[in-house]
Design an enzyme around this catalytic site. Structure first.
Site, PDB file in Angstrom:
ATOM      1  N   CYS A 203      -7.449  -6.009   2.912  1.00  0.00           N
ATOM      2  CA  CYS A 203      -7.161  -5.219   2.135  1.00  0.00           C
ATOM      3  C   CYS A 203      -6.493  -3.647   2.500  1.00  0.00           C
ATOM      4  CB  CYS A 203      -8.949  -4.113   2.504  1.00  0.00           C
ATOM      5  SG  CYS A 203      -9.115  -3.730   3.897  1.00  0.00           S
ATOM      6  N   SER A 204      -6.404  -2.958   2.021  1.00  0.00           N
ATOM      7  CA  SER A 204      -5.193  -1.778   2.578  1.00  0.00           C
ATOM      8  C   SER A 204      -4.978  -1.152   3.615  1.00  0.00           C
ATOM      9  CB  SER A 204      -5.503  -0.884   1.338  1.00  0.00           C
ATOM     10  OG  SER A 204      -5.323  -1.335   0.134  1.00  0.00           O
TER      11      SER A 204
END
Length: 219
Positions: free
Chosen positions: A153-154
Protein backbone atom coordinates in the site's frame (compact mmCIF):
# COMPACT_ATOMS: atom_id res chain seq x y z
CA UNK A 1 12.89 -14.63 12.39
CA UNK A 2 14.45 -11.68 10.59
CA UNK A 3 12.59 -8.38 10.83
CA UNK A 4 15.12 -6.52 8.72
CA UNK A 5 14.03 -4.44 5.76
CA UNK A 6 15.43 -5.21 2.33
CA UNK A 7 17.55 -2.42 0.88
CA UNK A 8 15.42 -1.60 -2.17
CA UNK A 9 16.15 1.98 -3.21
CA UNK A 10 13.09 4.21 -3.02
CA UNK A 11 11.36 2.10 -0.36
CA UNK A 12 11.42 2.12 3.43
CA UNK A 13 9.50 -0.99 4.46
CA UNK A 14 10.22 -3.72 1.90
CA UNK A 15 10.44 -7.09 3.65
CA UNK A 16 10.41 -10.83 3.00
CA UNK A 17 7.41 -12.32 4.78
CA UNK A 18 9.04 -15.75 4.77
CA UNK A 19 11.08 -17.43 7.42
CA UNK A 20 9.13 -17.21 10.70
CA UNK A 21 8.67 -20.54 12.46
CA UNK A 22 5.24 -21.99 13.04
CA UNK A 23 4.21 -22.93 16.58
CA UNK A 24 5.36 -26.51 15.94
CA UNK A 25 8.86 -25.12 15.41
CA UNK A 26 9.16 -25.71 11.66
CA UNK A 27 9.03 -22.83 9.20
CA UNK A 28 5.96 -22.98 6.97
CA UNK A 29 6.64 -19.75 5.15
CA UNK A 30 9.31 -20.06 2.48
CA UNK A 31 11.72 -17.19 2.07
CA UNK A 32 11.96 -15.48 -1.30
CA UNK A 33 8.34 -16.00 -2.35
CA UNK A 34 6.09 -13.48 -0.57
CA UNK A 35 7.18 -9.90 0.08
CA UNK A 36 5.42 -6.91 1.65
CA UNK A 37 6.28 -3.29 0.96
CA UNK A 38 5.38 0.37 1.13
CA UNK A 39 4.85 2.40 -2.06
CA UNK A 40 6.82 1.52 -5.19
CA UNK A 41 6.56 4.91 -6.91
CA UNK A 42 10.14 5.99 -6.19
CA UNK A 43 11.99 2.91 -7.43
CA UNK A 44 15.35 3.61 -9.02
CA UNK A 45 16.89 1.63 -11.88
CA UNK A 46 18.96 -0.22 -9.27
CA UNK A 47 15.80 -0.99 -7.28
CA UNK A 48 14.05 -2.41 -10.33
CA UNK A 49 17.08 -4.59 -11.03
CA UNK A 50 17.03 -5.81 -7.42
CA UNK A 51 13.32 -6.63 -7.65
CA UNK A 52 14.01 -8.58 -10.82
CA UNK A 53 16.78 -10.50 -9.04
CA UNK A 54 14.36 -11.37 -6.23
CA UNK A 55 12.30 -13.24 -8.82
CA UNK A 56 9.11 -11.28 -8.19
CA UNK A 57 6.58 -11.92 -10.93
CA UNK A 58 3.52 -10.15 -9.51
CA UNK A 59 2.86 -6.84 -7.75
CA UNK A 60 -0.45 -6.44 -5.91
CA UNK A 61 -1.28 -2.77 -5.31
CA UNK A 62 -3.69 -2.34 -2.40
CA UNK A 63 -4.05 1.45 -2.72
CA UNK A 64 -7.08 3.49 -3.69
CA UNK A 65 -7.34 5.36 -6.97
CA UNK A 66 -6.28 8.71 -5.48
CA UNK A 67 -3.05 7.20 -4.21
CA UNK A 68 -2.32 5.26 -7.39
CA UNK A 69 -2.97 8.23 -9.68
CA UNK A 70 -0.68 10.51 -7.71
CA UNK A 71 2.13 7.99 -7.21
CA UNK A 72 1.92 5.13 -9.72
CA UNK A 73 4.20 2.14 -9.23
CA UNK A 74 7.49 2.67 -11.10
CA UNK A 75 7.78 -0.76 -12.72
CA UNK A 76 8.84 0.25 -16.23
CA UNK A 77 11.11 -2.31 -17.84
CA UNK A 78 10.15 -5.13 -15.51
CA UNK A 79 8.42 -8.23 -16.87
CA UNK A 80 5.94 -8.23 -14.03
CA UNK A 81 2.21 -8.65 -13.57
CA UNK A 82 0.59 -5.62 -11.90
CA UNK A 83 -2.75 -6.18 -10.14
CA UNK A 84 -4.80 -3.35 -8.64
CA UNK A 85 -6.86 -4.48 -5.63
CA UNK A 86 -7.85 -1.38 -3.63
CA UNK A 87 -8.68 -2.65 -0.15
CA UNK A 88 -10.95 0.34 0.50
CA UNK A 89 -12.60 -0.15 -2.90
CA UNK A 90 -11.57 3.37 -3.96
CA UNK A 91 -13.73 4.95 -1.22
CA UNK A 92 -11.17 6.15 1.32
CA UNK A 93 -8.69 7.95 -0.95
CA UNK A 94 -10.77 9.09 -3.95
CA UNK A 95 -9.40 10.53 -7.18
CA UNK A 96 -9.77 14.08 -5.83
CA UNK A 97 -10.31 15.71 -2.43
CA UNK A 98 -13.97 15.71 -1.39
CA UNK A 99 -15.82 18.69 0.00
CA UNK A 100 -17.50 18.46 3.39
CA UNK A 101 -20.86 18.03 1.65
CA UNK A 102 -19.51 15.26 -0.59
CA UNK A 103 -18.00 13.46 2.39
CA UNK A 104 -21.35 13.63 4.17
CA UNK A 105 -23.12 12.24 1.09
CA UNK A 106 -20.54 9.46 0.78
CA UNK A 107 -20.95 8.55 4.44
CA UNK A 108 -24.73 8.31 4.02
CA UNK A 109 -24.38 6.19 0.89
CA UNK A 110 -21.79 3.77 2.26
CA UNK A 111 -22.53 3.82 5.99
CA UNK A 112 -18.95 4.94 6.62
CA UNK A 113 -17.80 8.12 8.31
CA UNK A 114 -14.80 9.01 6.13
CA UNK A 115 -14.01 12.17 8.08
CA UNK A 116 -12.44 10.12 10.89
CA UNK A 117 -8.96 9.04 9.78
CA UNK A 118 -7.76 7.82 13.18
CA UNK A 119 -5.84 4.55 13.25
CA UNK A 120 -8.52 2.74 15.22
CA UNK A 121 -11.26 3.89 12.87
CA UNK A 122 -9.27 2.89 9.78
CA UNK A 123 -8.87 -0.65 11.13
CA UNK A 124 -12.52 -0.86 12.12
CA UNK A 125 -13.61 0.18 8.62
CA UNK A 126 -11.14 -2.23 7.05
CA UNK A 127 -12.59 -5.20 8.88
CA UNK A 128 -16.30 -4.35 9.03
CA UNK A 129 -16.73 -2.92 5.53
CA UNK A 130 -13.92 -4.39 3.48
CA UNK A 131 -13.22 -7.82 4.92
CA UNK A 132 -14.08 -9.35 1.54
CA UNK A 133 -11.35 -7.27 -0.07
CA UNK A 134 -8.80 -8.51 2.47
CA UNK A 135 -9.86 -12.09 1.74
CA UNK A 136 -9.51 -11.45 -2.00
CA UNK A 137 -5.97 -10.19 -1.43
CA UNK A 138 -5.06 -13.34 0.49
CA UNK A 139 -6.45 -15.43 -2.38
CA UNK A 140 -4.43 -13.47 -4.95
CA UNK A 141 -1.22 -13.82 -2.97
CA UNK A 142 -1.77 -17.56 -2.68
CA UNK A 143 -2.44 -17.77 -6.42
CA UNK A 144 0.76 -15.96 -7.42
CA UNK A 145 3.25 -16.73 -4.64
CA UNK A 146 4.90 -19.63 -6.47
CA UNK A 147 6.35 -17.15 -8.97
CA UNK A 148 7.14 -14.52 -6.33
CA UNK A 149 4.73 -11.78 -5.25
CA UNK A 150 4.94 -8.45 -3.45
CA UNK A 151 1.84 -6.76 -2.02
CA UNK A 152 1.91 -3.15 -0.90
CA UNK A 153 0.00 0.00 0.00
CA UNK A 154 1.40 3.49 0.66
CA UNK A 155 3.22 2.84 3.94
CA UNK A 156 3.19 -0.95 3.89
CA UNK A 157 1.69 -0.77 7.36
CA UNK A 158 -2.10 -1.01 7.76
CA UNK A 159 -3.62 -2.70 4.71
CA UNK A 160 -0.37 -4.53 4.05
CA UNK A 161 0.17 -5.29 7.73
CA UNK A 162 -3.28 -6.76 8.31
CA UNK A 163 -3.07 -8.96 5.21
CA UNK A 164 0.42 -10.06 6.23
CA UNK A 165 -0.88 -11.01 9.67
CA UNK A 166 -3.71 -13.04 8.15
CA UNK A 167 -1.26 -14.90 5.89
CA UNK A 168 1.08 -15.75 8.75
CA UNK A 169 -1.81 -16.84 10.97
CA UNK A 170 -3.21 -19.10 8.24
CA UNK A 171 0.24 -20.70 7.91
CA UNK A 172 0.46 -21.46 11.63
CA UNK A 173 2.87 -18.76 12.77
CA UNK A 174 2.57 -17.93 16.48
CA UNK A 175 0.68 -14.86 17.68
CA UNK A 176 3.68 -13.12 19.25
CA UNK A 177 5.78 -13.59 16.12
CA UNK A 178 2.95 -12.09 14.07
CA UNK A 179 2.66 -9.10 16.42
CA UNK A 180 6.43 -8.56 16.32
CA UNK A 181 6.44 -8.73 12.52
CA UNK A 182 3.63 -6.18 12.34
CA UNK A 183 5.03 -3.77 14.93
CA UNK A 184 8.57 -3.57 13.50
CA UNK A 185 7.12 -1.35 10.79
CA UNK A 186 7.18 1.67 13.11
CA UNK A 187 10.97 1.31 13.33
CA UNK A 188 11.35 1.44 9.56
CA UNK A 189 8.86 4.27 9.04
CA UNK A 190 10.61 7.22 10.58
CA UNK A 191 12.72 10.14 9.48
CA UNK A 192 12.86 10.16 5.69
CA UNK A 193 9.68 8.18 5.25
CA UNK A 194 7.58 10.48 7.43
CA UNK A 195 8.89 13.51 5.53
CA UNK A 196 8.15 11.91 2.16
CA UNK A 197 4.72 10.53 3.01
CA UNK A 198 3.62 13.82 4.61
CA UNK A 199 4.57 15.69 1.45
CA UNK A 200 2.94 13.12 -0.84
CA UNK A 201 -0.27 12.92 1.21
CA UNK A 202 -0.54 16.70 1.31
CA UNK A 203 -0.11 16.91 -2.47
CA UNK A 204 -2.84 14.29 -2.86
CA UNK A 205 -5.22 16.24 -0.62
CA UNK A 206 -5.08 13.66 2.17
CA UNK A 207 -5.27 15.13 5.64
CA UNK A 208 -5.24 13.84 9.18
CA UNK A 209 -2.78 13.05 11.95
CA UNK A 210 -0.06 11.87 9.59
CA UNK A 211 2.53 11.22 12.26
CA UNK A 212 0.19 8.67 13.80
CA UNK A 213 -1.69 7.25 10.87
CA UNK A 214 1.28 7.09 8.49
CA UNK A 215 3.93 5.63 10.79
CA UNK A 216 2.41 4.13 13.95
CA UNK A 217 2.14 0.35 14.20
CA UNK A 218 1.38 -0.30 17.90
CA UNK A 219 1.31 -3.98 18.89
Amino acid sequence: MSLERLEIEGTFNFRDLGGPAAEAGESRVRSGKVFRADGLAQLSDRARADIGELGIGTVIDLRDIGERAKLPDALDGLDIRHIELPVFDDHFFPSRPLSREEMKAAAEATGMDLSDRSLGRIYELMITHFGHRLAAAVDLIAEHCADGVVFHCSAGKDRTGVIGAFLLDLLGVGRQEIVDEYAITSTHLSGGFLEAITRNFSDAGISGNLAQTATAAPP
